[in-house]
Design an enzyme around this catalytic site. Structure first.
Site, PDB file in Angstrom:
ATOM      1  NE  ARG A  20      -3.266   2.336   3.136  1.00 21.54           N
ATOM      2  CZ  ARG A  20      -2.805   3.238   3.928  1.00 21.54           C
ATOM      3  NH1 ARG A  20      -1.435   3.092   4.508  1.00 21.54           N
ATOM      4  NH2 ARG A  20      -3.679   4.253   4.367  1.00 21.54           N
ATOM      5  N   GLY A 101      12.215 -11.939   2.252  1.00 19.85           N
ATOM      6  CA  GLY A 101      13.563 -12.524   3.026  1.00 19.85           C
ATOM      7  C   GLY A 101      14.630 -12.605   2.573  1.00 19.85           C
ATOM      8  N   GLY A 103      16.270 -15.107   0.727  1.00 16.45           N
ATOM      9  CA  GLY A 103      16.346 -15.605  -0.330  1.00 16.45           C
ATOM     10  C   GLY A 103      16.034 -14.675  -1.526  1.00 16.45           C
ATOM     11  CG  ASP A 126      12.183 -17.001  10.063  1.00 16.59           C
ATOM     12  OD1 ASP A 126      11.186 -17.121  10.496  1.00 16.59           O
ATOM     13  OD2 ASP A 126      12.706 -17.692   8.992  1.00 16.59           O
ATOM     14  CG  MET A 168       7.684 -21.258  11.838  1.00 22.35           C
ATOM     15  SD  MET A 168       6.742 -20.526  10.504  1.00 22.35           S
ATOM     16  CE  MET A 168       6.164 -22.018   9.732  1.00 22.35           C
ATOM     17  NE  ARG A 170      13.853 -20.446   6.533  1.00 28.36           N
ATOM     18  CZ  ARG A 170      13.371 -20.221   5.417  1.00 28.36           C
ATOM     19  NH1 ARG A 170      13.287 -21.256   4.543  1.00 28.36           N
ATOM     20  NH2 ARG A 170      12.996 -18.753   5.103  1.00 28.36           N
ATOM     21  CB  ALA A 185       9.259 -19.046  27.875  1.00 31.45           C
ATOM     22  CD  GLU A 186       8.619 -21.017  33.393  1.00 34.75           C
ATOM     23  OE1 GLU A 186       8.092 -21.564  32.229  1.00 34.75           O
ATOM     24  OE2 GLU A 186       7.834 -20.470  34.300  1.00 34.75           O
ATOM     25  CD  GLN A 250       5.471 -19.801  15.067  1.00 38.12           C
ATOM     26  OE1 GLN A 250       6.486 -19.284  15.391  1.00 38.12           O
ATOM     27  NE2 GLN A 250       5.240 -21.183  14.484  1.00 38.12           N
TER      28      GLN A 250
HETATM   29  O1  F6P Z   1      11.149 -17.802   6.284  1.00 38.20           O
HETATM   30  C1  F6P Z   1      10.017 -17.950   7.242  1.00 38.20           C
HETATM   31  C2  F6P Z   1       9.579 -19.105   7.506  1.00 38.20           C
HETATM   32  O2  F6P Z   1       8.370 -19.123   8.116  1.00 38.20           O
HETATM   33  C3  F6P Z   1      10.498 -19.946   8.148  1.00 38.20           C
HETATM   34  O3  F6P Z   1      10.388 -19.803   9.613  1.00 38.20           O
HETATM   35  C4  F6P Z   1      10.011 -21.501   8.056  1.00 38.20           C
HETATM   36  O4  F6P Z   1      11.096 -22.320   8.410  1.00 38.20           O
HETATM   37  C5  F6P Z   1       9.710 -21.317   6.645  1.00 38.20           C
HETATM   38  O5  F6P Z   1       9.518 -20.100   6.379  1.00 38.20           O
HETATM   39  C6  F6P Z   1       8.549 -22.225   6.201  1.00 38.20           C
HETATM   40  O6  F6P Z   1       8.758 -21.960   4.685  1.00 38.20           O
HETATM   41  P1  F6P Z   1       7.520 -22.816   3.744  1.00 38.20           P
HETATM   42  O7  F6P Z   1       6.518 -21.740   3.523  1.00 38.20           O
HETATM   43  O8  F6P Z   1       8.172 -22.738   2.443  1.00 38.20           O
HETATM   44  O9  F6P Z   1       7.045 -24.006   4.285  1.00 38.20           O
END
Ligand code: F6P
Length: 317
Positions: A20, A101, A103, A126, A168, A170, A185-186, A250
């Site tokens: 937007r 992100g 890539g 992430d 999530m 990675r 969280a602990e 998430q």
């Molecule tokens: O890059 C964001 C992310 O949500 C990562 O945390 C997760 O591992 C990945 O994308 C999952 O990707 P896809 O949508 O290709 O399964």
């Protein structure tokens, strides 16, 4: 002048707010703007559509991306890459704005090296791009995880259990770290730090002996199996331990206020930079929105927030 915009890779809440901002800022400045559907795949297949003011009406509050997205394997091939460049020539695009992100930004850098003007806007739940303090979507994911953990905490407390919540991220532990602080969280288990299951178990037992009725452990997905960890933890502590994998929950949802503002600032800045007919990546540091060169952004080393981890450890005893 004519620009085009696409979203690529994993979607992130706030992408729509950034689209937007780009579209409206461009039109405000008399720039023609095209939306490209389905990321780099759509660039290869020339899925262009002219955007007007109303194309982006009523989307600032919506998760996902109205331009849709893809993780394009074709863009990695020579043939696909050439077709992508050709589409930009056919539509006479002066500057391409890409939202995504790691890539996506690497793809943008490759385009830039062939002479295309590209502006990158960092979007990922992430927060794994070192050159910017925050990526669009991250704080919304933290909010989503925090709310989920609050619910999990209710039932965990009622039963006197432990719960290992897989999140999530990675290779980046930021979702676990920030959500860990905000949800109380602990323990967290993240790719950046070694962990010792005996220490985590001991902490749980100390808490239990003091009368604590729950133990929440946030585990980043890249750190192994939450189920294996939970089994071992249960053996060590004797505490009934459940696992919750939050998964794609998430990635969706209405963007937080922080992400809407960040997306609006970055989208606006992207158009400002596009007017200079050059390439750069937009980021934020110390509260300022900045433009950085593509040759620098992948050289920056991510600074881990040890201060937050210290706070988490201190206040979760
Ligand atoms: O890059 C964001 C992310 O949500 C990562 O945390 C997760 O591992 C990945 O994308 C999952 O990707 P896809 O949508 O290709 O399964």
């Amino acid at each position: 002048m004519r620009i085009a915009i696409l979203t690529s890779g994993g979607d992130a809440p706030g992408m729509n707010a950034a689209i937007r901002a780009v579209v409206r800022s461009a039109i405000y400045n008399g720039i023609e703007v095209y939306g490209i559907y389905e990321g780099y795949d759509g660039l290869i297949d020339a899925k262009f559509e002219k955007m007007i003011e109303s194309s982006v009406a009523d989307i600032i509050q919506r998760g996902g991306t109205i331009l849709r997205t893809s993780r394009s394997e074709r863009f990695m091939t020579e043939d696909g890459f050439e077709k992508a460049i050709n589409s930009l020539k056919i539509f006479e695009i002066d500057v391409l704005i890409v939202l995504g992100g790691d890539g996506t930004l690497r793809g943008a850098k490759k385009l830039k090296e062939t002479g295309v003007n590209v502006i990158a806007v960092p979007c990922s739940i992430d927060n794994d791009l070192a050159y910017t303090d925050f990526t669009i979507g991250f704080m919304t994911a933290v909010k989503t995880v925090t709310e989920a953990v609050s619910n999990i905490r209710d039932t965990t407390e009622s039963h006197g259990r432990a719960n290992v919540v897989e999140v999530m991220g990675r290779s980046c532990g930021d979702i676990a770290l920030y959500s860990g602080v905000s949800s109380g969280a602990e323990s967290i288990i993240i790719p950046e730090k070694e962990f010792n299951i005996n220490e985590i178990a001991e902490k749980a037992l100390i808490g239990k002996n003091r009368g604590k009725k729950h133990h929440i452990i946030l585990m980043a997905e890249g750190r192994g199996s939450a189920f294996d960890f939970a089994e071992e933890f249960e053996k060590l502590t004797g505490i009934d331990t459940k696992v919750t994998v939050l998964g794609y929950l998430q990635r969706g949802g209405a963007p937080s206020i922080f992400d809407r503002i960040l997306a609006s600032q970055m989208g606006y800045k992207a158009v400002e930079e596009a007017c200079h007919l050059h390439s750069c990546a937009i980021g934020t540091s110390d509260g300022h929105i900045r433009a950085m060169s593509f040759s620098d952004i992948f050289e920056v080393e991510k600074i881990f927030r040890d201060d937050l981890l210290e706070i988490l450890k201190t206040v979760s005893i």
